[in-house]
Design a protein around this motif. Structure first.
Motif, PDB file in Angstrom:
ATOM      1  N   ARG A  35       0.834  -1.204   0.000  1.00  0.00           N
ATOM      2  CA  ARG A  35       0.000   0.000   0.000  1.00  0.00           C
ATOM      3  C   ARG A  35       0.868   1.252   0.000  1.00  0.00           C
ATOM      4  O   ARG A  35       0.646   2.179  -0.777  1.00  0.00           O
ATOM      5  N   GLN A  39       1.277   3.933  -3.020  1.00  0.00           N
ATOM      6  CA  GLN A  39       1.047   5.347  -2.702  1.00  0.00           C
ATOM      7  C   GLN A  39       2.219   6.197  -3.187  1.00  0.00           C
ATOM      8  O   GLN A  39       2.027   7.224  -3.849  1.00  0.00           O
ATOM      9  N   ILE A  93      -6.179  -2.560  -1.332  1.00  0.00           N
ATOM     10  CA  ILE A  93      -4.863  -1.912  -1.240  1.00  0.00           C
ATOM     11  C   ILE A  93      -4.909  -0.553  -1.928  1.00  0.00           C
ATOM     12  O   ILE A  93      -4.430   0.451  -1.390  1.00  0.00           O
ATOM     13  N   ASP A  96      -7.015   1.970   0.086  1.00  0.00           N
ATOM     14  CA  ASP A  96      -6.269   2.446   1.252  1.00  0.00           C
ATOM     15  C   ASP A  96      -5.217   3.480   0.844  1.00  0.00           C
ATOM     16  O   ASP A  96      -5.037   4.497   1.519  1.00  0.00           O
ATOM     17  N   ALA A  97      -4.546   3.213  -0.266  1.00  0.00           N
ATOM     18  CA  ALA A  97      -3.532   4.151  -0.755  1.00  0.00           C
ATOM     19  C   ALA A  97      -4.184   5.479  -1.158  1.00  0.00           C
ATOM     20  O   ALA A  97      -3.674   6.558  -0.841  1.00  0.00           O
TER      21      ALA A  97
END
Length: 152
Positions: A35, A39, A93, A96-97
């Motif tokens: 993640r 990002q 993932i 969340d990023a």
């Protein structure tokens, strides 16, 4: 030609199996690290066309991201392929990023707004002090005082 061969290999890999969930690689990047890596990769890819400190554009930042996480592109590709085969996990993932990036954006925009307002307030204060200084009666000399000082 190179792109076509990659496409054929990629198609061959997925067409050989009826179940597209791949085996877990030995050097799989953990979910939390993946993640953070995604990002940072989003930031690096969006920064490619921005001017940096040296006023350069089109700088490739991905090698810096790989160095930061101490991985190579092959390890990322293997982990990415594994997570892509588990679409629910892969989507989580990315969400969340994205959420973390939105929080960072809000934090920095709030900080910049606050810094700008402080700067504007201090500029107004300086202008007011300068105006008061220039119109202060004690500093304005009348003609007689000026002549006396000029004779000295």
């Amino acid at each position: 030609m190179k792109k076509i061969s990659y496409l054929l290999i990629f198609t061959f890999l997925f067409s050989c199996t009826s179940n597209t969930i791949l085996e877990k690689p030995k050097d799989l990047i953990p979910r939390d690290s993946m993640r953070l890596l995604i990002q940072e990769m989003m930031i690096a890819s969006s920064a490619k066309y921005m001017k940096n400190k040296n006023l350069e554009t089109k700088v490739e930042y991905m090698p810096l991201v790989y160095d930061q996480f101490k991985i190579d592109s092959v390890r990322f590709q293997n982990s990415n392929l594994y997570y892509m085969s588990k679409i629910d996990l892969y989507q989580q993932i990315f969400e969340d990023a994205k959420t973390a990036l939105e929080k960072q954006k809000k934090f920095y925009s709030d900080r910049n707004t606050r810094r700008d307002s402080i700067r504007n307030d201090s500029l107004k204060k300086l202008k007011k002090e300068k105006k008061n200084f220039m119109t202060d009666d004690s500093l304005v000399l009348n003609k007689k005082e000026f002549k006396v000082k000029k004779d000295l």
